[in-house]
Design an enzyme around this catalytic site. Structure first.
Site, PDB file in Angstrom:
ATOM      1  N   CYS A 149      34.250  -2.275 -43.029  1.00 49.66           N
ATOM      2  CA  CYS A 149      33.642  -3.349 -43.602  1.00 49.66           C
ATOM      3  C   CYS A 149      34.828  -4.413 -44.253  1.00 49.66           C
ATOM      4  CB  CYS A 149      32.856  -2.939 -44.715  1.00 49.66           C
ATOM      5  SG  CYS A 149      33.392  -1.608 -45.773  1.00 49.66           S
ATOM      6  N   TYR A 150      35.776  -3.742 -45.116  1.00 51.22           N
ATOM      7  CA  TYR A 150      36.584  -4.930 -45.735  1.00 51.22           C
ATOM      8  C   TYR A 150      37.450  -5.640 -44.538  1.00 51.22           C
ATOM      9  CZ  TYR A 150      36.129  -2.894 -50.388  1.00 51.22           C
ATOM     10  OH  TYR A 150      35.910  -2.687 -51.694  1.00 51.22           O
TER      11      TYR A 150
END
Length: 345
Positions: A149-150
């Site tokens: 996600c990052y």
């Protein structure tokens, strides 16, 4: 091929990422959830564990072994790192397998050994279609590794600038994430009473496991090695990431050239929204949407480009990205069944 129907099995369906895959499948016209799997809760009704998934409430959770997953057209693995590879290796070659975990994201076995430990399971086509040249690798693929996600937010924030050469290849990132990014397992420091009213940093000093993935993606975009200093923080919300990324401007570059790089890169990207000048993104505006919203500015005194990007870590950051890739691999329009509009307020 655009009107076909495919069955999907989701393992890890009782967790946050797996549950989000199921939520999105409820609105997908071509993909049908055929079964849900999770070892620890096998035998229970999904409605007990994911009460919001009302269309699937009566599905019985089944075990996650390869033999239990072999009958689907598409298998989504929403498992902790280290658990996907062994299952995937036993699934038929013609099954579309989408791994939401880390097992197949990194190209470099040495990087895997350093950051995760154990034997590298090999790399799969990387599931970020917006990365230059990536769509062609995903079309008709049968094994796809969904980004972290990052890295989704940071890669999309900095790729245009690096690809256009408007910044130096040294990136500083400070990103704030909601607590769902840590998964559903109960741990004391993620209890509501610990998180509410408090912001904390973690993984400080270049030790977060998503760092090599960012380096891999951004170096690919830049065509040369890129350094990344990454500091994640935990904020009291359930969903969302706000990543503030900056880099020194390359000599002779100005704000006009920087913005042009982003306008050119994302003009035709359905899931990337470059906001009008002066409007800054918030995590609320992408809640539940398969979109990344971003804005850029040049700090003239510091001589740096600053990019702020927001993403729902469970939608575009995981489950939505997985189904976006499934659409490409199955020959469907890329936007099929994926929300472009967030939930507000």
């Amino acid at each position: 091929m655009g009107t076909g129907q495919w069955t999907v099995g989701v393992t890890g369906a009782t967790g946050y990422a797996g549950g989000e895959v199921c939520r999105l499948l409820a609105g997908h016209p071509n993909l049908r959830l055929g079964g849900v799997h999770a070892n620890s809760s096998a035998g229970r009704r999904l409605g007990e564990l994911q009460p919001h998934l009302t269309p699937y409430a009566d599905l019985e959770v089944r075990p996650s072994g390869a033999e239990d997953l072999a009958g689907y057209d598409v298998v989504v693995l929403a498992l902790p790192h280290g658990e996907s590879a062994a299952i995937a290796a036993q699934l038929p070659d013609d099954t579309l397998v989408i791994d939401c975990g880390a097992d197949h994201r990194l190209n470099d076995p040495a990087a895997w050994a350093r950051w995760y430990g154990g034997e590298h399971a090999g790399s799969w086509p990387y599931g970020l279609p917006e990365l230059p040249g990536q769509r062609e690798k995903l079309a008709d693929a049968r094994r796809i590794a969904v980004p972290g996600c990052y890295p989704t937010s940071v890669t999309l924030a900095m790729t245009p600038a690096l690809a256009a050469g408007v910044v130096e290849p040294e990136i500083v990132v400070v990103a704030a994430s909601g607590t769902s990014g840590a998964g559903k397992k109960a741990v004391p420091h993620l209890l509501g009473s610990e998180v509410m009213g408090s912001v904390s940093a973690y993984g400080v000093g270049g030790v977060h496991r998503h760092t090599p993935e960012m380096i891999q993606n951004l170096s690919q975009a830049a065509g040369r090695p890129v350094g990344v200093s990454f500091t994640p923080t935990l904020v009291p919300m359930s969903r969302g990431i706000l990543a503030t990324c900056s880099a020194k401007l390359a000599p002779g570059t100005d704000a006009t050239a920087a913005r042009a790089a982003y306008e050119n890169a994302y003009a035709d990207e359905p899931f990337v929204q470059l906001l009008p000048e002066g409007q800054w993104p918030t995590t609320a505006q992408v809640l539940g949407a398969n979109t990344v919203a971003l804005q850029i500015a040049v700090d003239p005194d510091a001589g740096r480009l600053v990019v702020v990007a927001v993403v729902d870590n469970l939608t575009k950051g995981t489950a939505g990205g997985a189904l976006q890739c499934a659409n490409l691999a199955l020959g469907l329009p890329e936007t099929t069944g994926l929300p472009l509009v967030g939930v507000a307020p």
